[in-house]
Design an enzyme around this catalytic site. Structure first.
Site, PDB file in Angstrom:
ATOM      1  N   LYS A   1       0.336   4.805  -0.034  1.00 56.69           N
ATOM      2  CA  LYS A   1      -0.239   5.488   1.280  1.00 56.69           C
ATOM      3  C   LYS A   1      -1.798   5.452   1.255  1.00 56.69           C
ATOM      4  O   LYS A   1      -2.432   5.680   2.338  1.00 56.69           O
ATOM      5  CB  LYS A   1       0.519   6.587   1.585  1.00 56.69           C
ATOM      6  CG  LYS A   1       0.343   7.856   0.337  1.00 56.69           C
ATOM      7  CD  LYS A   1       1.268   8.875   0.304  1.00 56.69           C
ATOM      8  CE  LYS A   1       1.636   9.487  -0.908  1.00 56.69           C
ATOM      9  NZ  LYS A   1       2.672  10.015  -1.382  1.00 56.69           N
TER      10      LYS A   1
ATOM     11  N   LYS B   1      -7.564   5.317 -10.579  1.00 55.62           N
ATOM     12  CA  LYS B   1      -7.737   6.394  -9.273  1.00 55.62           C
ATOM     13  C   LYS B   1      -9.308   6.512  -9.380  1.00 55.62           C
ATOM     14  O   LYS B   1     -10.051   6.746  -8.514  1.00 55.62           O
ATOM     15  CB  LYS B   1      -7.209   7.558  -9.389  1.00 55.62           C
ATOM     16  CG  LYS B   1      -5.386   7.410  -9.291  1.00 55.62           C
ATOM     17  CD  LYS B   1      -5.021   8.070  -7.840  1.00 55.62           C
ATOM     18  CE  LYS B   1      -4.102   7.428  -7.226  1.00 55.62           C
ATOM     19  NZ  LYS B   1      -2.877   7.795  -7.691  1.00 55.62           N
TER      20      LYS B   1
ATOM     21  N   LYS C   1       0.497  -2.577  -5.785  1.00 53.22           N
ATOM     22  CA  LYS C   1       1.587  -1.717  -5.362  1.00 53.22           C
ATOM     23  C   LYS C   1       1.290  -1.150  -4.113  1.00 53.22           C
ATOM     24  O   LYS C   1       0.433  -0.822  -3.442  1.00 53.22           O
ATOM     25  CB  LYS C   1       1.568  -0.561  -6.384  1.00 53.22           C
ATOM     26  CG  LYS C   1       2.805   0.564  -6.223  1.00 53.22           C
ATOM     27  CD  LYS C   1       2.264   1.726  -7.099  1.00 53.22           C
ATOM     28  CE  LYS C   1       0.900   2.633  -6.795  1.00 53.22           C
ATOM     29  NZ  LYS C   1       0.997   3.880  -7.415  1.00 53.22           N
TER      30      LYS C   1
END
Ligand code: TYM
Length: 346
Positions: A216, A131, A213
């Site tokens: 969203k 991230k 993966k």
């Protein structure tokens, strides 16, 4: 879905959830409309197993602000997600459903756990690395300590099991480590929870790149959102990456078709891979993709209908979330009180 009656709500609010069954806690971030990956890997199991466990589910808005998000968007996402969870079958009469920031005890416990968690443990978290991206120095301190807040969410309710997708396994393992080291140092305080990760559908992959993966936060065509209209679903599935072979079989070395077959299986009525392969023997990708799209549309259609009803009545949704928080508050307060005593704050 009919709203719970007022009487039932009052009863539920009066009593904290008793632990006659194993307790399950899980959370989901309001960072955008949830995807089919969230549904298959987590939400559908939460809904299906409500009679087996003592259930606590949480919209984790404090986790959502670890990355930059517009205030208006966060506010809207949070309510949308709560309504969607109910539309997916989370039944407020059987499960406590609430918004994380409505329970300040989570953040209070997280701070104490931050102070007993070695940074070396956090440095190993793969999700932080993914991230934070290239510019790790610019990532927020909240993103770095994210897993400790998640540990607080879980440990505050003396949770036995945490149903999650594969990507959260490392965080639940860290939670166990934090619980175990706290118990060792300050005396038995926390239940050490275990993750529940399913054999089928624990990692749904992106439609446009089956090595990543489904998420969203990626490109529109890569995921199916729970609120996508049927035409969008059909289009995205028709365009999903497969390969140049012809057979429709569960072969992990062919990640595109494997992922689509996994979605088909997960949303079906319990067919085995062999039964599904037999169903499509001699048929082409086009035919299979049409059947898959039909299955996805049939799954999401009733959810979308209930969602529309729920969002038309925001007062009922607010009441239900307040009731969810009221039910779990005594539990959270009890744990925080004990923890503060143990560490010498009380
Ligand atoms: P989040 O919001 O990213 O995802 C919610 C749940 O959906 C699962 N999931 C998937 N499963 C299969 N395939 C996918 N492509 C896929 N994408 C997401 C996730 O594994 C998760 O179970 N950190 C958590 C939220 C959280 C939490 C908690 C979870 C905060 N506190 C305490 C459990 C317990 C997260 O970001 O989930």
């Amino acid at each position: 879905m009919s709203a719970p009656t007022t009487d039932r709500r009052a009863d539920a609010a009066a009593q904290p959830i008793r632990k006659q069954r194993e307790r399950v806690f899980s959370g989901i971030k309001p960072t955008g409309t949830p995807t089919l990956g969230n549904y298959i890997g987590a939400i559908r199991h939460w809904a299906a197993e409500q009679d087996i466990y003592d259930n606590i589910f949480c919209v984790v808005d404090l986790h959502a602000i670890t990355v930059s998000i517009e205030p208006r968007e966060l506010r809207q996402n949070t309510r949308e997600l709560a309504a969607l969870l109910v539309a997916c079958g989370i039944d407020p009469a059987r499960s406590a459903l609430f918004i994380q920031s409505h329970m300040p005890e989570h953040a209070e416990l997280a701070w104490i756990l931050d102070c007993v968690t070695p940074t070396g443990w956090l440095n190993r978290m793969t999700q932080f690395k993914a991230k934070a991206g290239e510019d790790r120095e610019a990532a927020s301190a909240g993103l770095y300590t994210y897993p400790v807040l998640m540990a607080a969410d879980i440990l505050i309710y003396q949770t036995d099991a945490v149903p999650v997708g594969e990507d959260q396994k490392q965080h639940v393992e860290l939670t166990r480590d934090i619980a175990s080291s706290f118990n060792h140092r300050f005396g038995e305080t926390f239940v050490e929870p275990r993750p529940i990760i399913r054999a089928v559908g624990a990692r749904i992959m992106a439609l446009d790149d089956p090595t990543k993966k489904m998420s969203k936060s990626e490109a529109e065509g890569s995921y199916i959102s729970l609120l996508d209209p049927p035409a969008a679903i059909r289009k995205k599935i028709a365009r999903a990456t497969t390969d140049s072979e012809r057979t429709i079989v569960f072969d992990e070395n062919r990640p595109g078709i494997f992922n689509l077959l996994t979605i088909y299986q997960a949303l079906g009525g319990g067919e085995t891979p062999e039964q599904i392969e037999a169903e499509f023997a001699g048929k082409g990708y086009k035919e299979f993709k049409a059947a898959l799209a039909q299955r996805v549309v049939a799954t999401l259609e009733p959810i979308q209908r209930r969602y529309a009803e729920l969002t038309a009545d925001p007062a009922t949704l607010d009441a239900l979330l307040a009731e969810g928080a009221a039910r779990v508050r005594p539990l959270a307060q009890r744990t925080v009180h004990t923890v503060k005593e143990r560490v010498g704050l009380l």
